[in-house]
Design an enzyme around this catalytic site. Structure first.
Site, PDB file in Angstrom:
ATOM      1  N   ALA A  77      31.513  24.660 -35.788  1.00 57.51           N
ATOM      2  CA  ALA A  77      31.187  23.328 -36.302  1.00 57.51           C
ATOM      3  C   ALA A  77      31.828  23.125 -37.673  1.00 57.51           C
ATOM      4  O   ALA A  77      32.130  24.083 -38.389  1.00 57.51           O
ATOM      5  CB  ALA A  77      29.675  23.177 -36.405  1.00 57.51           C
ATOM      6  N   GLU A 144      26.492  31.988 -36.170  1.00 52.92           N
ATOM      7  CA  GLU A 144      25.697  31.053 -36.975  1.00 52.92           C
ATOM      8  C   GLU A 144      24.719  31.743 -37.920  1.00 52.92           C
ATOM      9  O   GLU A 144      24.418  31.229 -39.006  1.00 52.92           O
ATOM     10  CB  GLU A 144      24.927  30.089 -36.059  1.00 52.92           C
ATOM     11  CG  GLU A 144      25.793  29.045 -35.372  1.00 52.92           C
ATOM     12  CD  GLU A 144      26.319  29.512 -34.032  1.00 52.92           C
ATOM     13  OE1 GLU A 144      26.767  28.666 -33.235  1.00 52.92           O
ATOM     14  OE2 GLU A 144      26.302  30.741 -33.768  1.00 52.92           O
TER      15      GLU A 144
END
Length: 243
Positions: A77, A144
Site C-alpha cells: 500500500a 504489515e
C-alpha cells in the site's frame, strides 16, 4: 494486442495509473506506477474497479489478466496516503473497502500475473484474483506488522486458506518470512511458475482458453468453487447441484 485508451469520450487516455489492452476475448490490466513500484492507493483502485466493471459488462471479453511490471506486481500500500489516517476515521469510512469492491463482484475470471514483489496489499490483491501465475523471481509476503499494523484487505484470511495456519502465522507475525515463486507454488498459493519474460504470454494463453468456454458455465463454475471457501461441504454440494 490493442489498446483500450478510448474508454472515455474524446479518445483521451482513460487512466493515469493503469493501462488497459485487449487481445481477442482477453482484457489485460497493467498497474502503471513504476516510480512507486505500483504501490496501491485509492485512485489506483478506483481505476482498477472502473476497468473491471467495464470489462465485466463487455460481452466480447471472457477473462481478465491483472499484472504489474517485471520488477513489481505491487510492493504494498502507498504509505504516504495512509500515514496521517486515524483508526476511528478508517473504521467509519470503511477504509480499504473499495479495494475489494469490484473484484468481489466480478463474474468473469481474473488471473493475476505476478512478476517481482507482491508484498502487503500487493499480495492481497493477487489473492483476490481467481488464479495466480508467477514469474520465477516473484516474491510474496505480508510485512504489515513491521509498520505496527496487520493485513487489512483479506490477507489474514486468504493467505491462511492458501498456505495453512502455521505458514501464514509465520509470515504475518514476523513480517520477514516471504515466499519465493517456487515455494508459493508448492504451498498452492500459485498455480504455475514461468520465466519472467514468458509470464504474460502464458497467462494470456490460459485466459484465452477460459474465455473460449461457455460464459455462463464459466461463471457458474467460478461461483461454485468460490463457495467452497464459504460453506461447509454439504452446503457447497447443494450450491453446486441445487435440488
Amino acid at each position: 494486442m490493442t489498446s483500450d485508451d478510448s474508454l472515455v469520450s474524446g479518445g483521451s487516455p482513460s487512466y493515469s495509473m493503469i493501462k488497459t489492452e485487449t487481445q481477442g476475448r482477453v482484457a489485460v490490466i497493467t498497474l502503471n506506477r513504476p516510480k512507486a513500484l505500483n504501490a496501491l492507493c485509492g485512485e489506483l483502485f478506483h481505476e482498477i474497479n472502473d476497468a473491471l466493471s467495464r470489462f465485466d459488462g463487455d460481452d466480447n471479453i471472457g477473462a481478465v489478466v491483472l499484472t504489474g511490471s517485471e520488477r513489481a506486481f505491487a510492493a504494498g500500500a502507498d504509505i504516504k496516503e495512509m500515514k496521517d489516517t486515524e483508526f476511528i476515521d478508517n473504521y467509519k469510512n470503511n477504509f480499504l473497502g473499495h479495494w475489494v469492491e469490484q473484484i468481489g463482484r466480478m463474474r468473469k475470471p481474473i488471473i493475476a500475473a505476478v512478476n517481482g514483489y507482491a508484498l502487503g496489499g500487493g499480495c492481497e490483491l493477487a489473492m483476490m484474483c481467481d488464479i495466480i501465475y508467477a514469474g520465477e523471481k516473484a516474491v510474496f509476503g505480508q510485512p504489515e506488522i513491521n509498520l505496527g499494523t496487520i493485513p487489512g484487505a483479506g490477507g489474514t484470511q486468504r493467505l491462511t486458506r492458501a498456505v495453512g495456519k502455521s505458514k501464514a502465522m509465520e509470515m504475518i507475525l514476523t513480517g520477514t518470512v516471504n515466499l519465493t515463486a517456487s515455494e508459493a507454488q508448492t504451498y498452492g498459493l500459485v498455480s504455475a511458475v514461468f520465466p519472467p519474460e514468458k509470464l504474460i504470454e502464458e497467462t494470456i494463453k490460459t485466459a484465452a482458453k477460459i474465455a473460449s468456454k461457455g460464459a455462463v458455465s464459466v461463471q457458474m463454475a467460478k461461483e461454485a468453487v468460490n463457495q467452497a471457501y464459504e460453506l461447509n461441504l454439504s452446503s457447497g454440494l447443494h450450491f453446486e447441484r441445487p435440488e
